[in-house]
Structure formats: C-alpha cells, structure tokens
Motif scaffolding. Structure first.
Motif, PDB file in Angstrom:
ATOM      1  N   GLU A  91       0.849  -1.185   0.000  1.00 35.59           N
ATOM      2  CA  GLU A  91       0.000   0.000   0.000  1.00 35.59           C
ATOM      3  C   GLU A  91       0.887   1.239   0.000  1.00 35.59           C
ATOM      4  OE1 GLU A  91      -2.173   1.000   3.490  1.00 35.59           O
ATOM      5  OE2 GLU A  91      -0.510   0.615   4.843  1.00 35.59           O
ATOM      6  N   HIS A  92       0.351   2.365  -0.462  1.00 37.81           N
ATOM      7  CA  HIS A  92       1.074   3.634  -0.451  1.00 37.81           C
ATOM      8  C   HIS A  92       2.517   3.452  -0.940  1.00 37.81           C
ATOM      9  CE1 HIS A  92      -2.295   5.444   1.614  1.00 37.81           C
ATOM     10  NE2 HIS A  92      -2.151   4.659   2.657  1.00 37.81           N
ATOM     11  N   THR A  93       2.673   2.694  -2.025  1.00 34.18           N
ATOM     12  CA  THR A  93       4.012   2.337  -2.472  1.00 34.18           C
ATOM     13  C   THR A  93       4.855   3.542  -2.884  1.00 34.18           C
ATOM     14  OG1 THR A  93       3.073   1.882  -4.669  1.00 34.18           O
ATOM     15  CG2 THR A  93       3.352   0.008  -3.178  1.00 34.18           C
ATOM     16  N   LYS A  94       4.197   4.626  -3.267  1.00 33.99           N
ATOM     17  CA  LYS A  94       4.927   5.842  -3.627  1.00 33.99           C
ATOM     18  C   LYS A  94       5.739   6.367  -2.456  1.00 33.99           C
ATOM     19  CE  LYS A  94       4.172  10.611  -5.248  1.00 33.99           C
ATOM     20  NZ  LYS A  94       3.140  11.610  -5.648  1.00 33.99           N
ATOM     21  N   PHE A  95       5.213   6.198  -1.247  1.00 33.03           N
ATOM     22  CA  PHE A  95       5.873   6.722  -0.055  1.00 33.03           C
ATOM     23  C   PHE A  95       6.571   5.637   0.767  1.00 33.03           C
ATOM     24  CE2 PHE A  95       2.429   9.690  -0.990  1.00 33.03           C
ATOM     25  CZ  PHE A  95       3.095  10.905  -0.959  1.00 33.03           C
ATOM     26  N   LEU A  96       6.015   4.412   0.753  1.00 29.30           N
ATOM     27  CA  LEU A  96       6.512   3.370   1.649  1.00 29.30           C
ATOM     28  C   LEU A  96       7.386   2.333   0.955  1.00 29.30           C
ATOM     29  CD1 LEU A  96       3.237   2.686   3.708  1.00 29.30           C
ATOM     30  CD2 LEU A  96       5.020   4.406   4.118  1.00 29.30           C
ATOM     31  N   GLY A  97       7.471   2.408  -0.374  1.00 30.20           N
ATOM     32  CA  GLY A  97       8.238   1.415  -1.104  1.00 30.20           C
ATOM     33  C   GLY A  97       7.333   0.339  -1.683  1.00 30.20           C
ATOM     34  N   ASN A  98       7.851  -0.414  -2.645  1.00 29.73           N
ATOM     35  CA  ASN A  98       7.007  -1.370  -3.379  1.00 29.73           C
ATOM     36  C   ASN A  98       7.292  -2.824  -3.027  1.00 29.73           C
ATOM     37  OD1 ASN A  98       9.467  -1.653  -4.597  1.00 29.73           O
ATOM     38  ND2 ASN A  98       8.813  -0.949  -6.623  1.00 29.73           N
ATOM     39  N   THR A  99       7.838  -3.061  -1.841  1.00 29.48           N
ATOM     40  CA  THR A  99       8.041  -4.434  -1.367  1.00 29.48           C
ATOM     41  C   THR A  99       7.472  -4.564   0.041  1.00 29.48           C
ATOM     42  OG1 THR A  99      10.201  -4.020  -0.347  1.00 29.48           O
ATOM     43  CG2 THR A  99      10.188  -4.604  -2.696  1.00 29.48           C
ATOM     44  N   ILE A 100       7.138  -5.805   0.411  1.00 25.79           N
ATOM     45  CA  ILE A 100       6.660  -6.069   1.771  1.00 25.79           C
ATOM     46  C   ILE A 100       7.730  -5.655   2.785  1.00 25.79           C
ATOM     47  CG2 ILE A 100       6.108  -7.905   3.422  1.00 25.79           C
ATOM     48  CD1 ILE A 100       3.786  -7.242   1.613  1.00 25.79           C
ATOM     49  N   GLU A 101       8.989  -5.896   2.446  1.00 27.44           N
ATOM     50  CA  GLU A 101      10.071  -5.559   3.369  1.00 27.44           C
ATOM     51  C   GLU A 101      10.143  -4.060   3.646  1.00 27.44           C
ATOM     52  OE1 GLU A 101      11.162  -9.463   1.469  1.00 27.44           O
ATOM     53  OE2 GLU A 101      10.318  -7.559   0.789  1.00 27.44           O
ATOM     54  N   SER A 102      10.048  -3.239   2.595  1.00 20.65           N
ATOM     55  CA  SER A 102      10.148  -1.786   2.804  1.00 20.65           C
ATOM     56  C   SER A 102       8.940  -1.258   3.566  1.00 20.65           C
ATOM     57  CB  SER A 102      10.290  -1.056   1.460  1.00 20.65           C
ATOM     58  OG  SER A 102       9.146  -1.266   0.642  1.00 20.65           O
ATOM     59  N   ILE A 103       7.760  -1.797   3.272  1.00 15.90           N
ATOM     60  CA  ILE A 103       6.558  -1.368   3.979  1.00 15.90           C
ATOM     61  C   ILE A 103       6.619  -1.795   5.444  1.00 15.90           C
ATOM     62  CG2 ILE A 103       4.064  -1.788   4.156  1.00 15.90           C
ATOM     63  CD1 ILE A 103       4.045  -1.740   1.055  1.00 15.90           C
ATOM     64  N   THR A 104       7.099  -3.005   5.707  1.00 15.83           N
ATOM     65  CA  THR A 104       7.231  -3.463   7.087  1.00 15.83           C
ATOM     66  C   THR A 104       8.207  -2.603   7.862  1.00 15.83           C
ATOM     67  OG1 THR A 104       6.790  -5.736   6.364  1.00 15.83           O
ATOM     68  CG2 THR A 104       7.745  -5.447   8.548  1.00 15.83           C
ATOM     69  N   HIS A 105       9.262  -2.165   7.215  1.00 16.30           N
ATOM     70  CA  HIS A 105      10.221  -1.268   7.873  1.00 16.30           C
ATOM     71  C   HIS A 105       9.515  -0.039   8.418  1.00 16.30           C
ATOM     72  CE1 HIS A 105      13.835   1.087   8.634  1.00 16.30           C
ATOM     73  NE2 HIS A 105      13.368   2.037   7.850  1.00 16.30           N
ATOM     74  N   HIS A 106       8.581   0.506   7.639  1.00 16.36           N
ATOM     75  CA  HIS A 106       7.827   1.676   8.098  1.00 16.36           C
ATOM     76  C   HIS A 106       6.861   1.307   9.229  1.00 16.36           C
ATOM     77  CE1 HIS A 106       8.972   4.963   5.365  1.00 16.36           C
ATOM     78  NE2 HIS A 106       9.234   3.983   4.507  1.00 16.36           N
ATOM     79  N   LYS A 107       6.127   0.208   9.056  1.00 16.91           N
ATOM     80  CA  LYS A 107       5.162  -0.193  10.098  1.00 16.91           C
ATOM     81  C   LYS A 107       5.872  -0.507  11.412  1.00 16.91           C
ATOM     82  CE  LYS A 107       1.902  -0.285   6.896  1.00 16.91           C
ATOM     83  NZ  LYS A 107       0.955   0.820   6.733  1.00 16.91           N
ATOM     84  N   ALA A 108       7.005  -1.187  11.324  1.00 17.42           N
ATOM     85  CA  ALA A 108       7.753  -1.567  12.527  1.00 17.42           C
ATOM     86  C   ALA A 108       8.331  -0.357  13.248  1.00 17.42           C
ATOM     87  CB  ALA A 108       8.871  -2.542  12.163  1.00 17.42           C
ATOM     88  N   GLY A 109       8.299   0.793  12.595  1.00 20.38           N
ATOM     89  CA  GLY A 109       8.799   2.018  13.221  1.00 20.38           C
ATOM     90  C   GLY A 109       8.009   2.440  14.445  1.00 20.38           C
ATOM     91  N   ILE A 110       6.791   1.885  14.627  1.00 23.73           N
ATOM     92  CA  ILE A 110       6.014   2.266  15.810  1.00 23.73           C
ATOM     93  C   ILE A 110       6.427   1.467  17.051  1.00 23.73           C
ATOM     94  CG2 ILE A 110       4.037   2.901  14.363  1.00 23.73           C
ATOM     95  CD1 ILE A 110       2.572   0.440  15.598  1.00 23.73           C
ATOM     96  N   ILE A 111       7.276   0.449  16.878  1.00 22.01           N
ATOM     97  CA  ILE A 111       7.740  -0.327  18.037  1.00 22.01           C
ATOM     98  C   ILE A 111       8.671   0.546  18.867  1.00 22.01           C
ATOM     99  CG2 ILE A 111       8.976  -2.390  18.796  1.00 22.01           C
ATOM    100  CD1 ILE A 111       8.236  -3.676  16.106  1.00 22.01           C
ATOM    101  N   LYS A 112       8.394   0.635  20.155  1.00 19.06           N
ATOM    102  CA  LYS A 112       9.194   1.469  21.056  1.00 19.06           C
ATOM    103  C   LYS A 112       9.979   0.597  22.042  1.00 19.06           C
ATOM    104  CE  LYS A 112       7.702   5.457  19.456  1.00 19.06           C
ATOM    105  NZ  LYS A 112       6.663   5.033  18.527  1.00 19.06           N
ATOM    106  N   PRO A 113      11.116   1.083  22.523  1.00 20.81           N
ATOM    107  CA  PRO A 113      11.936   0.290  23.443  1.00 20.81           C
ATOM    108  C   PRO A 113      11.155  -0.198  24.663  1.00 20.81           C
ATOM    109  CG  PRO A 113      13.160   2.201  22.678  1.00 20.81           C
ATOM    110  CD  PRO A 113      11.749   2.366  22.184  1.00 20.81           C
ATOM    111  N   TYR A 114      11.290  -1.484  24.931  1.00 20.84           N
ATOM    112  CA  TYR A 114      10.733  -2.142  26.118  1.00 20.84           C
ATOM    113  C   TYR A 114       9.203  -2.186  26.125  1.00 20.84           C
ATOM    114  CZ  TYR A 114      15.469  -0.777  27.403  1.00 20.84           C
ATOM    115  OH  TYR A 114      16.822  -0.564  27.382  1.00 20.84           O
ATOM    116  N   LYS A 115       8.550  -1.794  25.025  1.00 20.54           N
ATOM    117  CA  LYS A 115       7.090  -1.823  24.948  1.00 20.54           C
ATOM    118  C   LYS A 115       6.660  -2.948  24.003  1.00 20.54           C
ATOM    119  CE  LYS A 115       6.767   1.873  27.507  1.00 20.54           C
ATOM    120  NZ  LYS A 115       6.257   1.793  28.892  1.00 20.54           N
ATOM    121  N   PRO A 116       5.736  -3.805  24.417  1.00 20.79           N
ATOM    122  CA  PRO A 116       5.363  -4.939  23.571  1.00 20.79           C
ATOM    123  C   PRO A 116       4.660  -4.514  22.291  1.00 20.79           C
ATOM    124  CG  PRO A 116       3.884  -4.777  25.463  1.00 20.79           C
ATOM    125  CD  PRO A 116       4.980  -3.780  25.687  1.00 20.79           C
TER     126      PRO A 116
END
Length: 417
Positions: A164-189
């Motif tokens: 989704e939003h490949t223009k901004f997030l990239g056109n692979t599952i890996e690049s999109i996951t990199h963005h989604k995983a950005g919400i993970i914070k230290p020591y928070k599940p």
C-alpha cells in the motif's frame, strides 16, 4: 482533503498543506510549542495495512465496558473532520475544535504543518484537555515517519501488512514493514496479526533491537470456535475466555478481536485495571464500525475494501454471508491503489459492475475504471443514490466498496434523501 477542516483553518487563519510530507521534525517542533500534550497520555498505537480501524473499535468497546474514558484518533474520516477525533464515542464538537484552533494559532503553528499533522496536534490537545484514561491512536500512513509516531505507547499493534502507499513506503513487503515496525518502542510490547513471513522477520529483528516483546497471533494468543461462540486464549497470562459473539462479520474480524483483547489485557496490567470477563464478552458483542460490512439500506452493504488484501477478506465474507445470491458491485477507488488487481479479484464473485465518480482529487474516474474492468456487465452510474434505492427495493444484494471517501459520500447522500 479532509471534509470541513478548511472551515476552521479559514476561521482562525491557520494555514497548513494539503499534501503528504513524511517525517517527524515538523510535528515535534509543533508539540514543543503547545506544551507536549502527548506526554501525559496513556496510548495504544496502531499501524498496518488493514484491520486498524476494526481492532481499534474492538479495543474501544472493551475499555468502555471496563469504565475507562477513551479517546480515539482515526483516519480517514467517516463523515467529516470531527469524527476523526472522539472521546467516549462522541465526535469533537465545533466549539471544541474552535478552542483548539485558537490555541494552535496562538502557538504559531500556521504554515508549519500538513493538514494531518495539524489534526494530530489537535487530537493530542483534545485528549489531554478531556483527561482520557486511554488514547487509541491510529497511524495515518506507514508508521516510522507518520506524525502520530511521537507517542510512547503501552503497547503497539500491527494487525496486517500488505502492499500500500508504495509511492511513499516502497514497493516491497520488506520496505513497507520497515515503516510499520517504526512504531515499536523500546521495552514496549508489540502485538502482531497474521503477517507474511518476510514481515515477521523484520518485526522480530526490530523488536530484539529495542528489547520489546512480540505477541503474535496463533503463538502467544489465539482464537477458536465452539458451539456457543468463539474462544480466546492468552498463554502469557494463562487467560481463557469463551462465549464470544461478534456483531462485526467476517472470519478476519475474529483475528482483529483477538488482537484487541490481547492489547486490553496488556493495558489492564499496565494501568492496574481489574479484568472482568463478562465485560470483555459484552465489549466484543457491542463493537460495531461504520464502513465495515455496514448495511446502509436493506440488501445494500457498504465496505471500505480498497486494496487487494482487504478485497480478499471482503470476498471471503460475501461468500460466507451470501453464498447463493447474485452480487452487484458499486465501486469507486483512489487512483493510487492497485485498481486492476482489485477489479480482477472482485470478478470472482460478480459479473455486474457499476462505477462511480466521487469528490476526491485522488479518485480514479469512473470511465477509466470501466475501461480497466473485464466484467461482462458494466456501466458508469451517474445517479448512484437512485440506483441503490432501486436495488434495495428489488431486494438485490449490492455491495458499495472501494474508497472510504466514497462510502462517506454515499452515506451522506442516502441520509439526505
């Protein structure tokens, strides 16, 4: 364009850009100017391709049944800008929005933010002023560089990941996951749904680096089926729940329900809230959401499936709910979506396609959609409201789908008749 946002921008002379600018520098500066309202909030942060809104809705209902005062920030809107910011299920009022814009204007935020960044600041200010017990924050796009990613949550949730939003997030599952995983914070599940393996690999790596626990569907928690309803199991807390009956249709909603229950149990632990099983059961049953298999007229369903992954889930639900019925599809989609693939998927369940124009600068024209369609029966609808009323009167099953902006327009149009 966010409906009715310009009304407040013009009234209070607050200028912001109607474009997407990924990055946190602007909103971080803005939050300094307004006193960091986000720092006092207890937050659950959601990002993902599909399922965010449904998971948030389940979670809101569970919290409400435990007596919590809940704020939620969602996108896009269902009706207009007001319903994107809610407290205790009530959309922010015009008077409250005026106060926020006056405050943001006085803080010098004009010309410094995009529309979505401005609205994010407004949401944080409103939740702080409303003294909410928990704030449910949905990322607008991606996660890592999304303006909501300035919070430190109790727990993060990633229900699904697809292109989704490949223009901004990239056109692979890996690049999109990199963005989604950005919400993970230290020591928070972080709680994750049924994700592709390549996405899980990236999330587990990110979580290890931040020493954050990963709670995965069908690993640490799961949902099952019994005669008298669904069941939920959470190994970490040795927690079992039965007799769960959902109002929200579709097998995929069972997964979203499980994500929400897990998140609530984590919130309850963090905030020292006593968990009441009957309140969880009621919360699951009471959870409903506009635009998710919503029957707007008899035999006429609205569902905001706007990418191939969500279309596949909708098709599963249609086959389950209406196995022997002929289906007509009314469709309007944004041009930046994978329209050919979406249409091809829908052709599995229908030969009758009706394409519509709707009021959004990013919308693909109805005629262009028709030309892309391989359906044997297809046409452009000019007066879709009359058509839908006629379909309802004739008891012909019709699904209106595609952009959530289209659904908003259709709902408003039908209610005004």
């Amino acid at each position: 364009m966010i409906p009715n946002l310009n009304r407040y921008k013009e009234k209070w002379n607050v200028k912001s850009d109607d474009i997407i600018k990924p990055g946190l520098a602007a909103i971080e500066e803005a939050l300094v100017r307004v006193g960091h309202p986000e720092n006092g909030l207890q937050v659950v942060h959601l990002a993902g391709t599909n399922g965010k809104g449904s998971t948030l809705t389940f979670l809101e209902s569970l919290a409400k049944e435990h007596g919590l005062r809940v704020g939620k920030f969602m996108s896009p809107c269902i009706v207009d800008v007001h319903d994107q910011i809610q407290v205790e299920g009530q959309a922010i009022t015009g008077a409250e929005m005026d106060q926020l814009f006056q405050q943001m204007q006085a803080a010098g935020l004009s010309e410094k933010l995009t529309d979505f960044e401005l609205l994010t600041v407004a949401a944080f200010l409103h939740f702080a002023a409303s003294d909410v017990d928990i704030a449910l924050i949905e990322a607008g796009m991606g996660g890592l560089l999304d303006s909501t990613n300035v919070v430190t949550p109790i727990v993060s949730i990633i229900p699904s990941i697809a292109l989704e939003h490949t223009k901004f997030l990239g056109n692979t599952i890996e690049s999109i996951t990199h963005h989604k995983a950005g919400i993970i914070k230290p020591y928070k599940p972080v709680i994750i749904g049924d994700l592709p393996q390549e996405a899980k690999d990236i999330i587990y790596k990110e979580a290890r680096e931040k020493q954050s626990a990963v709670l995965e569907l069908n690993q640490q928690f799961s949902v099952g089926q019994e005669k008298d309803g669904e069941t939920y199991e959470y190994d970490k807390q040795s927690f079992h729940l039965s007799k769960l009956t959902r109002t929200m249709k579709g097998a995929h909603q069972a997964n979203n329900m499980a994500l929400a229950i897990t998140a609530f149990l984590e919130v309850a632990t963090a905030l020292n809230i006593k968990v009441i099983k009957s309140a969880l059961q009621k919360g699951v049953k009471e959870a409903t959401i506009l635009g998710r298999f919503e029957e707007i007229l008899p035999h006429v369903i609205l569902d905001g499936a706007h990418n191939p992954a969500s279309v596949e889930k909708l098709i599963e639900t249609i086959k389950s709910e209406f196995p022997d019925e002929q289906i007509a599809l009314v469709i309007g989609i944004l041009e930046d979506k994978d329209v050919p693939q979406i249409l091809q998927l829908f052709e599995q369940i229908s030969d009758h396609f009706y394409f519509v124009d709707f009021n959004n600068s990013r919308a693909m024209g109805a005629q262009k959609m028709l030309e892309l369609s391989g359906a044997p029966y297809k046409e452009v609808l000019v007066d879709y409201a009359s058509f839908l009323q006629h379909q309802s009167e004739r008891k012909l099953r019709t699904i209106v789908t595609g952009s959530l902006y289209l659904l908003t327009e259709v709902r408003n149009r039908l209610k005004s008749i």
